[in-house]
Enzyme design. Structure first.
Site, short mmCIF file in Angstrom:
data_model
loop_
_atom_site.label_atom_id
_atom_site.label_comp_id
_atom_site.label_asym_id
_atom_site.label_seq_id
_atom_site.Cartn_x
_atom_site.Cartn_y
_atom_site.Cartn_z
N ARG A 171 0.95 -1.09 -0.13
CA ARG A 171 -0.01 -0.22 0.16
C ARG A 171 0.77 1.09 -0.12
NH1 ARG A 171 -3.30 -3.40 3.87
NH2 ARG A 171 -1.76 -2.73 5.03
N ILE A 172 1.92 1.19 0.91
CA ILE A 172 2.67 2.67 1.05
C ILE A 172 3.39 2.91 -0.21
CG2 ILE A 172 4.43 3.80 2.13
CD1 ILE A 172 3.72 2.28 4.74
N THR A 261 12.08 3.77 4.42
CA THR A 261 11.04 4.31 5.35
C THR A 261 10.12 3.13 5.95
OG1 THR A 261 9.71 4.81 3.58
CG2 THR A 261 10.31 6.96 4.45
N ARG A 263 11.83 -0.52 7.41
CA ARG A 263 12.58 -1.16 8.79
C ARG A 263 14.04 -1.02 8.50
NH1 ARG A 263 8.59 -0.27 11.21
NH2 ARG A 263 7.43 -1.56 12.20
N GLU A 292 18.43 1.49 15.80
CA GLU A 292 17.64 2.84 16.21
C GLU A 292 16.77 2.42 17.56
OE1 GLU A 292 14.77 3.32 12.83
OE2 GLU A 292 13.16 3.14 14.38
N HIS A 312 12.59 8.15 12.52
CA HIS A 312 11.42 7.43 12.56
C HIS A 312 10.23 8.09 13.06
CE1 HIS A 312 10.18 2.88 12.97
NE2 HIS A 312 9.37 3.78 12.24
#
Lengths: 351, 351
Positions: A171-172, A261, A263, A292, A312
């Site tokens: 989707r992204i 954007t 993992r 992170e 993030h």
């Protein structure tokens, strides 16, 4: 919180700010809220979850046997305000028949926005440009016709094609592609999970909708070689660990840009730092970095001037975080009362 | 440069990098190039322009009576590698019948890209987010569900409308609008020069093409009040001086974002700094600042955490600067030989 309270108890691991009235205004549940403006302490959670019917957690709150033991048999639902659910022992939830809610979909647009922002920033030398002004060095800046130049995201009359690549095409990724079309993108290539069957009908429809010269699923070798901008938008975990490694980066174009954007674990940070230093690629824009938030000044990527890193913040907009909090609360309440949950993991939903 | 050279001489005020072969490979002109990697010294220019047929200048090179005197009657063309021509005394050029070339259009796409980038950065707190990581503070960052949140550029199911405003609605504004459509923008409003007649047919066509709920020319009061993101994309000069002042900014929405990628003089810097400090608006993204490049660390806008400033890099991409250099060279050569110039100021062209 009196012992005579017969309303179901829910434990909330973090103040949800403007979304809190959605919980606090209810008279049919007892809300126990971690009172401090920092991550919930484990000891507090283990103490307060006793007898709870539901718990609303965030990524740092591990949901395991220990937590279920502390809760006891009253626990009916775990609701996480996140898309990821690495912190929840899903087989254990199935075994104990505890429902699990999460917050997919609602952050698609916010993360797609940030993906476009990072692609532009990485191409346009934004780190160095922003820092020049911030450090007060603009007055002594020696302008020349090609200083601060980088590869242009949009096409031009003299440079009429661009290939955008996606590692992962969910989707992204598709929302990001949609945003890039009016920049003049002409070709879209992607690599998906080897387990997922190709969807040529969907691809043909997308290609026609966006009037692209091509939209094609390719192997990872072609993805590396042909992308002008490569977006990493695939889940984390063992299957995608370091898919973007030195071998991958060496195949990329010298003026290409990498954006992650999704993992941090998908990209080998040391290899990417080398790729930037030795100019195998032009730049990188990262919202996530492996390990992170333990990314200090001396992290190899933090030292690269053509690497733009933000902490993030992919879903960090008022609208989206409010939607995520609302969905997490709706999932929690649905689970507590045994009704529908807007986004339930497992059950009828494929994982 | 021998005195017996009968080829027309051209003076080039700055090394044009990868575009230089377009000049140097020609055998029909004598090229005199300022040899240093910094702005051309006036004394050198006045000395070398004697007897030249053409000169290629940049924004800092003032073209006035002094320069024409030094050149003498041989000068036929002034070619500037810029869209702006504030540095050229146009009435004087007309009087002396010296042709003037500039480089419009070719930078439209690059500036539109940067406009979108700055809108995203200003909304998403990018200055603070980027600085957090750069300063090594990510490890101790106290995450909470609404930290770093800002207004989302794209629409969502629960926040389905966005109004984008343009102060000035020329080519770059329209290219920016085109890019914003797939972010879910629903309304577009703009203010144009009071002297330009409304173009309702054009507006209706644009609205239909982008399937917007509205595309409307409005007065400056409505522009301030209704824009979620306001792009300043108007020429500089007296007519637009401080159009965005305290009165304008006070009318804007508290979550609105201001982007200026045209000319610094259109925005009152002190008023904008106050607007950001007192939260009249959410954020600003600036490629241009009044008085640039003399913008030090203590400039009121440089100190505002929600103001993202980059050092006038709107057209700074390899593709666009190469196109600009190529056009400037083509204008120069056309002027020298009395043939067509790809982009000539004055003459048949309205100013």
């Amino acid at each position: 919180m009196s012992s005579g309270d017969v309303r179901p108890k829910v434990v909330i691991c973090r103040d949800l700010g403007p979304a809190m009235p959605l919980l606090m205004d209810r008279t049919d549940i007892e809300v126990v809220l971690w009172p401090e403006n920092r991550g919930c302490e484990r000891a507090w959670l283990l103490e307060n979850i006793k007898g709870a019917a539901g718990v609303l957690v965030l990524l740092p709150d591990t949901v395991n046997a220990e937590l279920l033991e502390a809760a006891g048999p009253s626990l009916r639902v775990v609701s996480t305000m996140s898309v990821g659910y690495e912190h929840i022992d899903m087989p254990l939830m199935a075994q104990r028949k505890i429902r699990v809610g999460y917050t997919p979909d609602v952050l698609t647009e916010a993360v797609a926005d940030l993906s476009v922002m990072l692609a532009l920033m990485a191409g346009r030398n934004d780190g160095a440009a922003y820092t020049l002004v911030k450090d007060g060095d603009w007055p002594k800046f020696n302008w020349s016709p090609f200083t601060f130049c980088g590869p242009q995201l949009s096409t031009t009359a003299s440079s009429p094609t661009r290939t955008v690549g996606f590692l992962g095409f969910g989707r992204i990724a598709q929302a990001t592609l949609t945003r890039l079309v009016p920049f003049g993108i002409t070709h879209c290539i992607y690599s998906g999970s080897p387990r997922a069957a190709p969807d040529t009908a969907r691809d043909a429809a997308l290609r026609a909708k966006h009037t692209l010269a091509a939209l094609e699923r390719v192997d990872i070798d072609r993805l590396a070689r042909e992308s002008d901008v490569l977006f990493v938008l695939t889940p984390g975990g063992d299957e995608t660990y370091h898919l973007v490694d030195a071998a991958f980066l060496r195949k990329m174009k010298p003026l290409s840009v990498l954006v992650n954007t999704s993992r941090g674990t998908v990209v080998d940070s040391d290899a990417l730092a080398t790729a930037l230093r030795e100019k195998w690629i032009w730049g990188a824009g990262l919202d996530v970095v492996e390990g992170e938030p333990k990314i200090g000044k001396d992290h190899p990527l933090a030292k690269e001037p053509r690497c733009v890193i933000v902490p993030h913040i992919g879903s960090a907009t008022f609208q989206t975080r409010m939607d995520m909090a609302t969905r997490a609360i709706d999932n929690l309440v649905g689970g507590v009362f045994g009704t529908e949950m807007p986004a339930e993991l497992g059950g009828g939903r494929k994982l």
